[in-house]
Design a protein around this motif. Structure first.
Motif, PDB file in Angstrom:
ATOM      1  N   GLY A  49       0.812  -1.211   0.000  1.00 51.74           N
ATOM      2  CA  GLY A  49       0.000   0.000   0.000  1.00 51.74           C
ATOM      3  C   GLY A  49       0.843   1.257   0.000  1.00 51.74           C
ATOM      4  O   GLY A  49       2.063   1.217   0.118  1.00 51.74           O
ATOM      5  N   GLU A  50       0.162   2.361  -0.126  1.00 56.95           N
ATOM      6  CA  GLU A  50       0.797   3.672  -0.201  1.00 56.95           C
ATOM      7  C   GLU A  50       1.619   3.959   1.057  1.00 56.95           C
ATOM      8  O   GLU A  50       1.214   3.618   2.163  1.00 56.95           O
ATOM      9  CB  GLU A  50      -0.313   4.715  -0.360  1.00 56.95           C
ATOM     10  N   LYS A  51       2.784   4.592   0.848  1.00 54.44           N
ATOM     11  CA  LYS A  51       3.668   4.951   1.962  1.00 54.44           C
ATOM     12  C   LYS A  51       4.182   6.368   1.732  1.00 54.44           C
ATOM     13  O   LYS A  51       4.429   6.776   0.604  1.00 54.44           O
ATOM     14  CB  LYS A  51       4.889   4.024   2.047  1.00 54.44           C
ATOM     15  N   SER A  52       4.416   7.074   2.829  1.00 51.85           N
ATOM     16  CA  SER A  52       5.031   8.395   2.728  1.00 51.85           C
ATOM     17  C   SER A  52       6.535   8.212   2.564  1.00 51.85           C
ATOM     18  O   SER A  52       7.094   7.153   2.891  1.00 51.85           O
ATOM     19  CB  SER A  52       4.742   9.232   3.977  1.00 51.85           C
ATOM     20  N   VAL A  53       7.189   9.267   2.088  1.00 53.32           N
ATOM     21  CA  VAL A  53       8.646   9.224   1.961  1.00 53.32           C
ATOM     22  C   VAL A  53       9.267   8.968   3.326  1.00 53.32           C
ATOM     23  O   VAL A  53      10.203   8.169   3.452  1.00 53.32           O
ATOM     24  CB  VAL A  53       9.182  10.529   1.327  1.00 53.32           C
ATOM     25  N   THR A  54       8.732   9.598   4.363  1.00 58.17           N
ATOM     26  CA  THR A  54       9.249   9.402   5.724  1.00 58.17           C
ATOM     27  C   THR A  54       9.106   7.940   6.156  1.00 58.17           C
ATOM     28  O   THR A  54      10.039   7.371   6.730  1.00 58.17           O
ATOM     29  CB  THR A  54       8.513  10.327   6.719  1.00 58.17           C
ATOM     30  N   GLU A  55       7.967   7.332   5.882  1.00 52.03           N
ATOM     31  CA  GLU A  55       7.774   5.917   6.215  1.00 52.03           C
ATOM     32  C   GLU A  55       8.799   5.047   5.492  1.00 52.03           C
ATOM     33  O   GLU A  55       9.375   4.125   6.089  1.00 52.03           O
ATOM     34  CB  GLU A  55       6.366   5.447   5.831  1.00 52.03           C
TER      35      GLU A  55
END
Length: 114
Positions: A49-55
């Motif tokens: 699934g979608e992830k943030s750059v930070t994640e």
């Protein structure tokens, strides 16, 4: 979906040969894009699934600059799509090609070795 591999024979037309060459070039670009361990790991994480750059930075234990560089390459190749929410940028897979490729790689390198 099992697709037959192309068979290059003497009786193929120039158009058919050009189509095979175009598809080989696209496949080569795709394989180059996923040939980096960092990019491959990013795709593995995005399959869920979608992830943030930070994640992604945290999951990969990598610096923001390195993660952003790899995401940029994946975006350039059309494998991931960004979405901005405030200051955060999130990434997701653009289509199912990376997932299908990862399933094949897993089967080849991690599957049952009997």
């Amino acid at each position: 979906m099992n697709m037959a591999l192309p068979v290059i024979k003497d009786d193929l037309s120039d158009d058919e040969l050009d189509q095979i060459a175009d598809k080989a070039a696209a496949a080569s670009a795709f394989l180059k894009a996923i040939s980096h361990e960092g990019r491959l790991m990013i795709l593995c994480h995005l399959v869920t699934g979608e992830k943030s750059v930070t994640e992604l930075e945290e999951l990969l234990a990598a610096r923001q600059a390195a993660v952003s560089q790899q995401l940029s390459r994946l975006r350039l190749e059309g494998l991931v799509v960004p979405r901005r929410e405030g200051k955060a940028i999130y990434y997701r897979l653009a289509d199912d090609r990376p997932k299908r490729m990862l399933e094949t790689v897993y089967e080849l390198f991690c599957g049952d070795e009997s």
